[in-house]
Design an enzyme around this catalytic site. Structure first.
Site, short mmCIF file in Angstrom:
data_model
loop_
_atom_site.label_atom_id
_atom_site.label_comp_id
_atom_site.label_asym_id
_atom_site.label_seq_id
_atom_site.Cartn_x
_atom_site.Cartn_y
_atom_site.Cartn_z
N SER A 30 9.99 5.62 -22.18
CA SER A 30 10.84 6.17 -23.25
C SER A 30 11.22 5.08 -24.25
O SER A 30 11.17 5.28 -25.47
CB SER A 30 12.13 6.74 -22.65
OG SER A 30 11.85 7.86 -21.85
N ARG A 34 10.05 4.50 -28.40
CA ARG A 34 11.08 4.33 -29.44
C ARG A 34 10.97 2.97 -30.12
O ARG A 34 11.23 2.85 -31.31
CB ARG A 34 12.46 4.56 -28.81
CG ARG A 34 12.70 6.05 -28.46
CD ARG A 34 13.75 6.19 -27.38
NE ARG A 34 14.16 7.56 -27.12
CZ ARG A 34 13.50 8.44 -26.34
NH1 ARG A 34 12.37 8.09 -25.76
NH2 ARG A 34 13.96 9.66 -26.15
N ARG A 130 2.26 23.02 -23.51
CA ARG A 130 3.70 22.76 -23.46
C ARG A 130 4.42 23.33 -24.68
O ARG A 130 3.90 23.32 -25.79
CB ARG A 130 3.95 21.25 -23.30
CG ARG A 130 3.31 20.74 -22.03
CD ARG A 130 3.59 19.30 -21.77
NE ARG A 130 5.01 19.05 -21.53
CZ ARG A 130 5.53 17.84 -21.38
NH1 ARG A 130 4.74 16.78 -21.47
NH2 ARG A 130 6.81 17.70 -21.15
N SER A 175 17.63 18.18 -23.50
CA SER A 175 16.37 17.48 -23.74
C SER A 175 16.57 16.29 -24.67
O SER A 175 16.94 16.44 -25.83
CB SER A 175 15.35 18.44 -24.35
OG SER A 175 14.27 17.70 -24.90
N GLN A 177 14.16 14.59 -25.75
CA GLN A 177 13.10 14.65 -26.76
C GLN A 177 13.55 15.45 -27.98
O GLN A 177 13.30 15.06 -29.12
CB GLN A 177 11.83 15.25 -26.17
CG GLN A 177 11.20 14.35 -25.13
CD GLN A 177 9.94 14.92 -24.52
OE1 GLN A 177 9.59 16.07 -24.77
NE2 GLN A 177 9.27 14.13 -23.70
N ASP A 328 12.50 13.32 -14.34
CA ASP A 328 11.10 12.99 -14.05
C ASP A 328 10.89 12.57 -12.59
O ASP A 328 9.75 12.35 -12.18
CB ASP A 328 10.62 11.86 -14.96
CG ASP A 328 10.52 12.31 -16.41
OD1 ASP A 328 10.31 13.51 -16.65
OD2 ASP A 328 10.64 11.45 -17.31
C1 S3P Z 1 11.79 11.81 -22.41
C2 S3P Z 1 12.61 12.87 -22.14
C3 S3P Z 1 12.38 13.81 -21.02
C4 S3P Z 1 11.41 13.24 -19.98
C5 S3P Z 1 10.21 12.61 -20.63
C6 S3P Z 1 10.62 11.48 -21.57
C7 S3P Z 1 12.11 10.94 -23.57
O1 S3P Z 1 11.84 15.00 -21.52
O2 S3P Z 1 11.00 14.24 -19.09
O3 S3P Z 1 9.33 12.10 -19.65
O4 S3P Z 1 11.55 9.83 -23.65
O5 S3P Z 1 12.91 11.37 -24.39
P1 S3P Z 1 12.78 16.23 -22.03
O6 S3P Z 1 13.46 15.81 -23.24
O7 S3P Z 1 11.80 17.34 -22.27
O8 S3P Z 1 13.70 16.50 -20.87
#
Ligand code: S3P
Length: 446
Positions: A30, A34, A130, A175, A177, A328
Site C-alpha cells: 500500500s 502511494r 472486480r 475501503s 482504496q 487481507d
Molecule cells: C488497499 C486497501 C484494501 C486492501 C488492499 C490494499 C490499499 O482494499 O485489501 O490489498 O492499499 O488501499 P479495500 O480498500 O478494497 O478494502
C-alpha cells in the site's frame, strides 16, 4: 517453482522442521503504490528506499511513467522519481495495463479524475471481475465520465475533468482504496474535498499526503468515525521515503512460526500501523506468542521487530470491527484457526468476496480439500480446528490468480501429513517476490 510466465507454476509444501532465523519481508504494498504516485505528482526529485518490487507496484510505476513521470531504479535498489506536479499528468499513448492490481487501478482512477485526459484500464481475469462502481460513482460526481464493461468492470475508459468538482462524501463501504481515490482526485480540485469514514481504514494516504505538504486534516469523532478534509490544488514537495516491511506479507511467516512446533523466528522492520495490525491482536487473543521489539517510527509509520514462537492456539470468534485492520490477512488467519483447539466463527467479512478471488469460497473449498471441517456463511466461515494435529493435506488447491490464497495454503502445507499442492505459485510475485526463498531460509522447505 518454474518461472515461465505462460505456464502455471505448481508447487507442493510439506511438513516442516522447526522454523528458525531472522528475516525481513519486502516493502509494504500500500505504501509503495502511494510513494510512487505522490512522488510522481511532486515537483522535483523524490527518493524511495525499500519499495516493494512486486508486479502490482511495478504496474503503478509503468502507469506513472506513461503519464509523464521520470522513474528510475538505481543499482543500490533506491528508486528516484521526478514528478510532473499536481495537475501535470500527461495523456498516456496506450491503455494502462494493471495486471492483477486493484489498488493501482482504483487509486489511479482517482488521480486521473481531476486531469483532462482520457485513459483506458485493462487487467487480468481476476481484476476484470472486480467491482469498480465503488470508485466510478464518487468520481463521476466530481466530473469524471466512464465507459465500462458490463457491471462497471474492466476494461474501462475514463475521461477526467479539470477543474474537477470537490466532493463531500460519506464512504458507503469501509475501503481505503475508495477513500484514497477520492483524496487523490481532490488534490487537483479547487476547494475542500471532505470524506466521512464511519469505519476507519488504513490511513497511509492521509499520512503520506501530509508528509508531502498537502493541507489535510483528520478529525476523529466520539463514535470513532473519521472526517478527512483536504484542500485542493495542492503543491507537493519531493520527499525521501523509507517503506517499512509489509505486515500483510509478514503474516505468512508469522502464522507458519506459530503453527510449526518448536519454531521461533524474528521478522525485522514490520509496519505496525494500528489500521493494519489486527492480525497480531487476533493471533495473540488465540494464544499466539508474538513479542514486539524495538518499536520505532520510520518514514511517518510505526515499525517494530516481531519475535514469534510456536504456540498452542485456541479457536476464536473475532469482533467483526477488527475486519478493516486485517482485511487481507483473513486467509492465513483461517489456516491458524484450522490448527487451533475448538471452533472459530468469522463473520462480517463480505468484503472478502470481492478481493483478488472470492476469498470466503476459495478458502472454504481449499480447506475442505485438505481435510478441514468448515462451513461457509454468507459473510464468513466456521472452522473446526485440529487442536494442533497435522492436517491431512491434499490438493491441488485452485488459487484463482490470488497471491494470498497461494501463500496461505503454502503455510497449511507446512503442518500437513501428506503435503499441500498449490496449482500455481505465479500470483505470489504480485506482492511477495522471494516468498519461497524466505521459507527456505527459515528451514521450512528443503
Ligand atoms: C488497499 C486497501 C484494501 C486492501 C488492499 C490494499 C490499499 O482494499 O485489501 O490489498 O492499499 O488501499 P479495500 O480498500 O478494497 O478494502
Amino acid at each position: 517453482m518454474t518461472a515461465s510466465p505462460d505456464q502455471p507454476a505448481p508447487m507442493t509444501f510439506t511438513a516442516a522442521p522447526p522454523l528458525a532465523g531472522a528475516i525481513a519481508v519486502p516493502g509494504d504494498k500500500s505504501i509503495s503504490h502511494r510513494s510512487l504516485m505522490l512522488s510522481a505528482l511532486a515537483v522535483g526529485e523524490s527518493r524511495i528506499e525499500g519499495l516493494l518490487e512486486g508486479e502490482d507496484v511495478l504496474a503503478t510505476a509503468d502507469a506513472m511513467r506513461a503519464m509523464g513521470a521520470d522513474i528510475r531504479r538505481e543499482e543500490d535498489g533506491i528508486w528516484h522519481v521526478h514528478g510532473v506536479g499536481v495537475g501535470g499528468l500527461l495523456q498516456p499513448q496506450t491503455a494502462l495495463e494493471m495486471g492483477n492490481s486493484g489498488t493501482s487501478t482504483r487509486l489511479l482512477m482517482g488521480l486521473i479524475a481531476s486531469h483532462a485526459i482520457t485513459v483506458t484500464f485493462t487487467g487480468d481475469a481476476s481484476l476484470s471481475k472486480r467491482p469498480m462502481a465503488r470508485v466510478t460513482e464518487p468520481l463521476s460526481r466530481m466530473g469524471a465520465s466512464f465507459t465500462t464493461s458490463p457491471d462497471e468492470r474492466l476494461p474501462l475508459t475514463m475521461r477526467g475533468l479539470c477543474p474537477a468538482v470537490p466532493l463531500d462524501y460519506r464512504l458507503p463501504v469501509a475501503s481505503a482504496q475508495v477513500k484514497s481515490a477520492i483524496l487523490l482526485a481532490g488534490l487537483n480540485a479547487p476547494g475542500i474535498t471532505r470524506i466521512v469514514e464511519p469505519i476507519p481504514t488504513r490511513d497511509h494516504s492521509e499520512r503520506m499526503l501530509k508528509g508531502f505538504g498537502a493541507d489535510l486534516n483528520v478529525e476523529t469523532q466520539s463514535d470513532g468515525a473519521r472526517i478527512i478534509t483536504l484542500r485542493g490544488e495542492a503543491e507537493l514537495k519531493p520527499q525521501s521515503i523509507m517503506v517499512p516491511g509489509d505486515p500483510s506479507s509478514a503474516a505468512f511467516p508469522m502464522v507458519a512460526a506459530l503453527l510449526v512446533p518448536g519454531s521461533r523466528i524474528t521478522i525485522m522492520n514490520v509496519g505496525l500501523n494500528a489500521t493494519r495490525a489486527g492480525l497480531i491482536e487476533l493471533l495473540r487473543a488465540m494464544g499466539g506468542d508474538i513479542v514486539i521489539e524495538n518499536p520505532r517510527e520510520v518514514g511517518g509509520e510505526p515499525v517494530g521487530d516481531l519475535t514469534v514462537s510456536a504456540s498452542s492456539l485456541k479457536g476464536i470468534e473475532p469482533d467483526p470491527a477488527l475486519t478493516p485492520s486485517m482485511v487481507d490477512e483473513y486467509p492465513v488467519a483461517f489456516v491458524a484457526a484450522a490448527l487451533a483447539e475448538g471452533r472459530s466463527v468469522f463473520r462480517g467479512l463480505e468484503e472478502l468476496r470481492v478481493k483478488e478471488s472470492d476469498r470466503i469460497t476459495t478458502m472454504a473449498e481449499g480447506l475442505r480439500a485438505i481435510g478441514v471441517t468448515v462451513e461457509e456463511l454468507e459473510d464468513g466461515l466456521i472452522i473446526d480446528g485440529s487442536g494442533g494435529a497435522l492436517l491431512a493435506g491434499g490438493g491441488p488447491i485452485a488459487t484463482k490468480l490470488d497471491h494470498r490464497i497461494a501463500m496461505s495454503f503454502a503455510v497449511a502445507g507446512l503442518v500437513s501429513k501428506s503435503g499441500v499442492a498449490i496449482d500455481d505459485m505465479r500470483p505470489v510475485a504480485t506482492s511477495f517476490p522471494g516468498f519461497t526463498a524466505l521459507l527456505h531460509a527459515l528451514g521450512a522447505i528443503a
